[in-house]
Design an enzyme around this catalytic site. Structure first.
Site, PDB file in Angstrom:
ATOM      1  N   SER A 191     -70.766  33.393 -14.786  1.00  0.00           N
ATOM      2  CA  SER A 191     -70.085  33.620 -16.054  1.00  0.00           C
ATOM      3  C   SER A 191     -70.570  32.681 -17.155  1.00  0.00           C
ATOM      4  O   SER A 191     -70.116  32.775 -18.290  1.00  0.00           O
ATOM      5  CB  SER A 191     -68.574  33.450 -15.874  1.00  0.00           C
ATOM      6  OG  SER A 191     -68.271  32.131 -15.447  1.00  0.00           O
ATOM      7  N   ASN A 219     -67.535  33.967 -22.262  1.00  0.00           N
ATOM      8  CA  ASN A 219     -66.979  32.622 -22.134  1.00  0.00           C
ATOM      9  C   ASN A 219     -67.316  31.705 -23.307  1.00  0.00           C
ATOM     10  O   ASN A 219     -66.611  30.727 -23.545  1.00  0.00           O
ATOM     11  CB  ASN A 219     -67.415  31.997 -20.814  1.00  0.00           C
ATOM     12  CG  ASN A 219     -66.582  32.526 -19.672  1.00  0.00           C
ATOM     13  OD1 ASN A 219     -65.372  32.720 -19.810  1.00  0.00           O
ATOM     14  ND2 ASN A 219     -67.209  32.792 -18.538  1.00  0.00           N
ATOM     15  N   GLU A 235     -70.833  42.416 -18.320  1.00  0.00           N
ATOM     16  CA  GLU A 235     -71.693  41.718 -19.270  1.00  0.00           C
ATOM     17  C   GLU A 235     -73.048  41.490 -18.597  1.00  0.00           C
ATOM     18  O   GLU A 235     -73.133  40.761 -17.611  1.00  0.00           O
ATOM     19  CB  GLU A 235     -71.046  40.394 -19.672  1.00  0.00           C
ATOM     20  CG  GLU A 235     -71.795  39.617 -20.729  1.00  0.00           C
ATOM     21  CD  GLU A 235     -71.129  38.283 -21.055  1.00  0.00           C
ATOM     22  OE1 GLU A 235     -71.201  37.857 -22.216  1.00  0.00           O
ATOM     23  OE2 GLU A 235     -70.538  37.664 -20.135  1.00  0.00           O
ATOM     24  N   HIS A 293     -72.332  40.090 -14.982  1.00  0.00           N
ATOM     25  CA  HIS A 293     -71.054  39.381 -15.019  1.00  0.00           C
ATOM     26  C   HIS A 293     -69.896  40.374 -15.058  1.00  0.00           C
ATOM     27  O   HIS A 293     -69.625  40.996 -16.087  1.00  0.00           O
ATOM     28  CB  HIS A 293     -71.032  38.454 -16.244  1.00  0.00           C
ATOM     29  CG  HIS A 293     -69.762  37.691 -16.408  1.00  0.00           C
ATOM     30  ND1 HIS A 293     -69.322  37.257 -17.647  1.00  0.00           N
ATOM     31  CD2 HIS A 293     -68.828  37.292 -15.511  1.00  0.00           C
ATOM     32  CE1 HIS A 293     -68.178  36.624 -17.486  1.00  0.00           C
ATOM     33  NE2 HIS A 293     -67.866  36.642 -16.214  1.00  0.00           N
TER      34      HIS A 293
END
Length: 286
Positions: free
Chosen positions: A121, A192, A154, A142
């Protein structure tokens, strides 16, 4: 992609077993690998429990659930599990060296043409790919938690990831019902890099007494139309995971905006990790 593929998932924790279940639900043969037999057993039980909940809700027939479960085979032997794989998804602990060690083994045992994906991540895909001789086949994939329910994948391309690998991975993700967003290889990617500073600022607000945990969460939940508040979400993700990601981005960018809030660091040091430990910003029953 309608053709059944051989998919190997490395790591039977929350993300790994969710990824395995999702591929199996779309007709793919899955091998779920973990070095810990207890973790592997828990991962298979989690898949069974998740499928049973879908049956109870009426969104899945019992026979379908049994067929999905039967398509997931547990294994403690990474080398044999990846030999016939078309796609490998690594979902082990979020530490660069741990992931690199897995990719060194994949480099030795995975067949030519196999996509080598990591569910990281935040960690550099380019750095992970240095553990292999085929960086063009390494890509970030991800998934969001809980994987069977969340629509997004992702995809992150490393410095040497080929266009063909990106296209194949995108098609695979869309073939299991996911919506794809593609990011370049910068720490934290998009999810993130945007999410963790928000969670961290909520931690600072609590630390500085700006508001209670409940008020921070209800204001952000209702004001931003989020499904849950940032502190509740941090508990769900795992406070240790949040801290690791913030520390990694702080180290990579050298930007003080990623400096972790003192209360977040203190809670992790004390073993308050969120839902998985029974206590984080909130307390949870087993």
């Amino acid at each position: 992609m309608s053709d059944s593929l051989n998919v190997t998932v490395i790591g039977a924790g929350t993300m790994g077993n969710g990824i395995a279940q999702t591929f199996a639900a779309h007709g793919h043969a899955v091998t779920l690998v973990d070095v810990g037999s207890a973790v592997l057993e828990r991962g298979m039980k989690a898949i069974r429990g998740s499928l049973d909940r879908f049956v109870k809700k009426g969104t899945l027939q019992a026979a379908e659930a049994d067929a999905i479960y039967a398509r997931v085979k547990p294994s403690g032997d990474l080398a044999s599990a990846v030999r016939g794989a078309d796609l490998v998804v690594e979902a082990v602990f979020e530490k660069e060296e741990v992931k690199k060690e897995v990719f060194r083994q994949l480099d030795a045992h995975a067949p030519a043409g196999c996509i080598l994906a990591t569910n990281t991540s935040s960690i550099s895909i380019t750095a992970i790919a240095t553990a292999t001789k085929l960086p063009e086949s390494v890509i970030g994939m991800h998934f969001m938690n809980p994987v069977p329910l969340m629509k997004l994948v992702e995809i992150i391309r490393g410095e040497k990831t080929s266009d063909a690998t990106v296209a194949r991975t995108k098609a695979l993700a869309e073939g299991i019902g996911k919506t794809v967003g593609v990011a370049q290889d910068y720490a934290g990617f998009i999810v993130n890099r945007v999410l963790m500073p928000m969670i961290n600022e909520a931690c600072f607000c609590l630390h500085e007494g700006v508001a209670t945990r409940e008020d921070i969460d209800v204001i952000m939940k209702l004001g931003m139309n989020h499904p849950m508040g940032p502190l509740q979400l941090a508990d769900f993700i795992g406070l240790d995971v949040c801290l690791n990601i913030l520390d990694y981005m702080h180290q990579q960018f050298g930007d003080p905006k990623f400096r972790a809030a003192p209360n977040l660091r203190r809670m992790v040091a004390s073993g308050k990790l969120g839902r998985k430990s029974g206590e984080g910003f909130y307390k949870y029953q087993a």
